[in-house]
Enzyme design. Sequence first.
Site, short mmCIF file in Angstrom:
data_model
loop_
_atom_site.label_atom_id
_atom_site.label_comp_id
_atom_site.label_asym_id
_atom_site.label_seq_id
_atom_site.Cartn_x
_atom_site.Cartn_y
_atom_site.Cartn_z
N GLU A 1 40.23 54.81 24.03
CA GLU A 1 39.76 55.80 23.07
C GLU A 1 40.14 57.21 23.50
OE1 GLU A 1 35.83 53.38 21.42
OE2 GLU A 1 35.57 54.97 22.91
N GLY A 6 25.35 48.30 20.67
CA GLY A 6 25.56 46.88 20.40
C GLY A 6 27.03 46.52 20.38
N SER A 47 29.41 50.52 25.19
CA SER A 47 28.06 50.86 25.64
C SER A 47 27.41 49.68 26.34
CB SER A 47 27.20 51.34 24.47
OG SER A 47 27.03 50.32 23.50
N LYS A 58 77.18 42.51 59.98
CA LYS A 58 75.77 42.35 60.31
C LYS A 58 75.40 43.32 61.44
CE LYS A 58 72.53 38.52 61.22
NZ LYS A 58 72.44 37.05 61.32
N GLU A 90 74.64 33.67 53.78
CA GLU A 90 75.32 34.18 54.97
C GLU A 90 76.39 33.18 55.44
OE1 GLU A 90 73.95 35.61 59.49
OE2 GLU A 90 72.57 34.49 58.19
N CYS A 135 70.72 38.71 56.89
CA CYS A 135 69.67 37.91 57.54
C CYS A 135 68.77 38.69 58.50
CB CYS A 135 70.31 36.72 58.25
SG CYS A 135 69.11 35.40 58.62
#
Length: 684
Positions: free
Chosen positions: A491, A375, A379, A125, A56, A181
């Site tokens: 998936e 396993g 799951s 401004k 500014e 600003c």
Amino acid sequence: MKQDRHFGNLYNHDFARIAVGLPQCRVADPAFNAAETIRLADLAADQGASLIAFPELGLSAYTCDDLFHQRVLLDACEQALASVLAATAQRSIVIVVGMPLRVEQRLFNCAIVLYRGRILGAVPKTYLPNYGEFYEARQFNCADDALCSEITLLDQTVPFGSQLIFSSEAVAGFKFHVEICEDVWAPIPPSSYAALAGATVLVNLSASNATIGKATYRRQLVGQQAARCLAAYVYSSAGQGESSTDLAWDGHALICENGQMLAESERFATEAQIIQADIDLELLGRERMRQTSFGHSVRHHAEQLRPFRTVRFEGQVDRRQALPLHRKIGRHPYVPPDRGDRDERCREVYNIQVQALVQRLRSSGTKKLVLGVSGGLDSTHALLVCAKAMDQLGLPRSQILGYTMPGFATSTRTRDQALRLMAAVGCTAGEIDIRPSCEQMFRDLGHPYAAGEKQYDITFENVQAGERTSHLFRLANFHGAIVVGTGDLSELALGWCTYGVGDHMSHYNVNASVPKTLIRHLVNWVAGNGDYDAHGRQVLEEIVATEISPELVPADGAALQSSEATLGSYDLQDFNLYYTLRYGFAPSKIAFLAQSAWSDTDQWAQSYGLAEIKRALRIFVTRFFRGSQFKRSCVPNAPKVGSGGSLSPRGDWRAPSDSEATAWLAELETIPDADEADGTATAR
């Protein structure tokens, strides 16, 4: 993509590089300040920036006080502007500078927008601070006091006003607005209306002195404005050289996109700085299109938007050369890279899954759960969620009925892991060998396997998946339980599940909106959160380290059946899924992002070249758009866990089950082959 466009150029994928310059300044020395402005603008242009914003009142310095009413200073500022304007003639970069400007015998605090020797506009401004250490109303008038909409400046007729939007003709979606600003500190900043009027980049020329805690508030302010407006917000600030009579200056600059901080300057630096960031203009446009409340706001504020004027400029960029992203693209968009953020993400996802399952049990009046425990990762995590849900309900974990169901390709490792996991969790563990019932099915079908042939086709695989699910549903009937699904988001996206009476189906699926790359971290997080003893942690860590496999085809001396060998890396496929589902990006842009994400992979991490990225994308596009929607159109209930989306037809994704992938595959062909992706190649 056109022949003269380089695939590795960020502008060819709807990005724009934006910069903020923080020059050294001298109070009331416009010639020096102009020279510094030109120097930094040249550096930014050399680095491919389309726009650079400065502080500014940067040509005069902010702290001139009543010197702003001195003709000598004001004349010098116009001369300084002329020198900056001349320097832009051969540069294709927009420069936004601040200066005091005389208009109709009044003084305005303005941002001046320059491009290739043309003054595109002068923006006064709107809100003048006149409290605390600020008394701008002593010298300046606010934008609302202006009576004219055009001024003559350096012999050019220039649009004047706070409601200007500057639109590039060469860079799609690059429309910017400028405020100054205090404007962003107001209850309704001018940039809020500008965003509704179409501006995607909001530029703020600020001075903003340093006080304790102010930097934190600036970050919050800028981040929130960017998020609310679905825009990029570019914030400059005064630094070295401003008067220290009563104040100090930290040169705090920020670039934020849709709430995400992309770049931040070093505060209190002793040298001039440039910060820059690559703004994803397509992302901003798609977010506005997706969030219907943005469109509703446009309609609601139509009267306030009508006065906005559009100033068009060429905005030329060189698309023929490589210009890689400076922006950091995470390789795993579903997984935060920071350990603390990642742990918080895992905690949040886990609690969402648990809460959803608890509610389903309460509403159904069911007190028992049935699930298959292989396993493997999915799951395992589903069982951990079930255990926590039973704890919250005050029910014994023994009322979780877990079954490992070995088939023709089940490995000793995964079977052992399944049994040890169920023991660690404390559920009721059972084992059902599905091979006899599968063999009966093969005989009923007349499948060659029943006659001793090693024909491991899709029927061979699906019979096993179907037998497992059929057993689980009948076990649930028998024990008065519900079947908990274990399949994950990755998936489901790729159709990597057996339709109907297979792993596609359950009474309730806790993992359906959790991608594979995140589930690995979830299991690790549970292993480390203190819920399980050393034996439990060990089996969880072993499961995380196990290669992902459906274990449906016997190895017979060959390599283990690998999901990723068929589908492509889950790293890449989750990346593809995120940017397809969340933002609707085209394959070529996703490939560009993936190439950027893995271009700086260190020697210890997995690396993917463009050839593998393109191969994985082809698999993804084919399976996602053409081959799998019919499965997603009838998936069981499941909780959504993240903004990355879910694939429930009742949630984020509604699509026809019989659509084609032709258009996406054709767009994918614009991605160059690996040998064309070097520093000089162009896309076909």
